[in-house]
Design a protein around this motif. Sequence first.
Motif, mmCIF file in Angstrom:
data_model
loop_
_atom_site.group_PDB
_atom_site.id
_atom_site.type_symbol
_atom_site.label_atom_id
_atom_site.label_comp_id
_atom_site.label_asym_id
_atom_site.label_seq_id
_atom_site.Cartn_x
_atom_site.Cartn_y
_atom_site.Cartn_z
ATOM 1 N N SER A 102 0.819 -1.210 0.000
ATOM 2 C CA SER A 102 0.000 0.000 0.000
ATOM 3 C C SER A 102 0.850 1.256 0.000
ATOM 4 C CB SER A 102 -0.916 0.002 1.227
ATOM 5 O OG SER A 102 -0.140 0.123 2.400
ATOM 6 N N ASN A 110 2.672 6.037 -2.187
ATOM 7 C CA ASN A 110 2.941 7.476 -2.204
ATOM 8 C C ASN A 110 4.403 7.743 -1.849
ATOM 9 O OD1 ASN A 110 2.783 6.764 0.443
ATOM 10 N ND2 ASN A 110 1.484 8.433 1.081
ATOM 11 N N ARG A 124 -0.321 4.974 9.330
ATOM 12 C CA ARG A 124 -1.059 6.092 8.727
ATOM 13 C C ARG A 124 -2.504 6.012 9.185
ATOM 14 N NH1 ARG A 124 1.216 5.184 2.777
ATOM 15 N NH2 ARG A 124 1.119 3.075 3.562
ATOM 16 N N ILE A 156 -6.220 8.412 7.733
ATOM 17 C CA ILE A 156 -6.331 8.076 6.314
ATOM 18 C C ILE A 156 -5.261 7.045 5.978
ATOM 19 C CG2 ILE A 156 -6.333 8.952 3.953
ATOM 20 C CD1 ILE A 156 -6.897 11.754 5.213
ATOM 21 N N ARG A 191 -3.785 2.998 1.608
ATOM 22 C CA ARG A 191 -4.616 2.509 0.505
ATOM 23 C C ARG A 191 -5.637 3.542 0.048
ATOM 24 N NH1 ARG A 191 -3.961 -2.847 -0.530
ATOM 25 N NH2 ARG A 191 -2.867 -4.036 1.043
ATOM 26 N N LYS A 192 -5.896 4.526 0.887
ATOM 27 C CA LYS A 192 -6.852 5.578 0.529
ATOM 28 C C LYS A 192 -6.134 6.913 0.307
ATOM 29 C CE LYS A 192 -10.719 3.384 2.680
ATOM 30 N NZ LYS A 192 -11.689 2.948 1.787
ATOM 31 N N GLY A 193 -4.811 6.850 0.103
ATOM 32 C CA GLY A 193 -4.047 8.056 -0.196
ATOM 33 C C GLY A 193 -3.414 8.746 0.988
ATOM 34 N N GLY A 194 -3.474 8.137 2.172
ATOM 35 C CA GLY A 194 -2.877 8.743 3.359
ATOM 36 C C GLY A 194 -1.370 8.866 3.238
ATOM 37 N N ASN A 217 -1.418 12.535 10.418
ATOM 38 C CA ASN A 217 -1.913 11.311 9.790
ATOM 39 C C ASN A 217 -1.038 10.114 10.153
ATOM 40 O OD1 ASN A 217 -3.973 10.128 8.079
ATOM 41 N ND2 ASN A 217 -2.300 9.615 6.708
ATOM 42 N N GLN A 268 -7.227 -4.238 7.042
ATOM 43 C CA GLN A 268 -7.801 -3.241 6.127
ATOM 44 C C GLN A 268 -7.855 -3.764 4.703
ATOM 45 O OE1 GLN A 268 -6.737 0.785 6.294
ATOM 46 N NE2 GLN A 268 -6.752 0.882 8.515
ATOM 47 N N GLU A 301 -11.268 -4.276 2.428
ATOM 48 C CA GLU A 301 -11.429 -3.697 1.098
ATOM 49 C C GLU A 301 -11.755 -4.756 0.055
ATOM 50 O OE1 GLU A 301 -8.107 -1.226 0.144
ATOM 51 O OE2 GLU A 301 -8.462 0.075 1.859
ATOM 52 N N GLU A 340 -15.395 -5.641 0.571
ATOM 53 C CA GLU A 340 -16.282 -4.574 0.096
ATOM 54 C C GLU A 340 -16.368 -4.558 -1.428
ATOM 55 O OE1 GLU A 340 -14.672 -1.016 1.788
ATOM 56 O OE2 GLU A 340 -15.473 -1.451 3.770
#
Length: 98
Positions: free
Chosen positions: A11, A14, A58, A61, A64-67, A73, A89, A93, A96
């Motif tokens: 993940s 970034n 993190r 956020i 995986r959600k851009g944190g 954060n 997490q 996901e 979901e």
Amino acid sequence: MAVARRASRGSNKNDVPSAAERRALKAWMLSEYGDGISVVCAGPCGRVLLWSQITRDRFPIPGRKGGKYVRGNIRPMCSSCNSSDGAKQAALERAEAK
């Protein structure tokens, strides 16, 4: 704050802080969440962690959600709690998405 680029894996897609920035974030977590020397793991174990035992989680956020790995954060966790939190997490996901 300049950031170093590194190949993504998991993940961690970034930009990741440089070594100096990671040290500064650890020092910040020790003072913000602990007594400057130790800090309690934010995970379910609640262990008291020293400098060498702290990993950055993190939150709120996730990666995986851009944190990002920035103040506001991140929270201190031991490596065991951090690994199991990331796995939970990822499983949520996947569930979901179905």
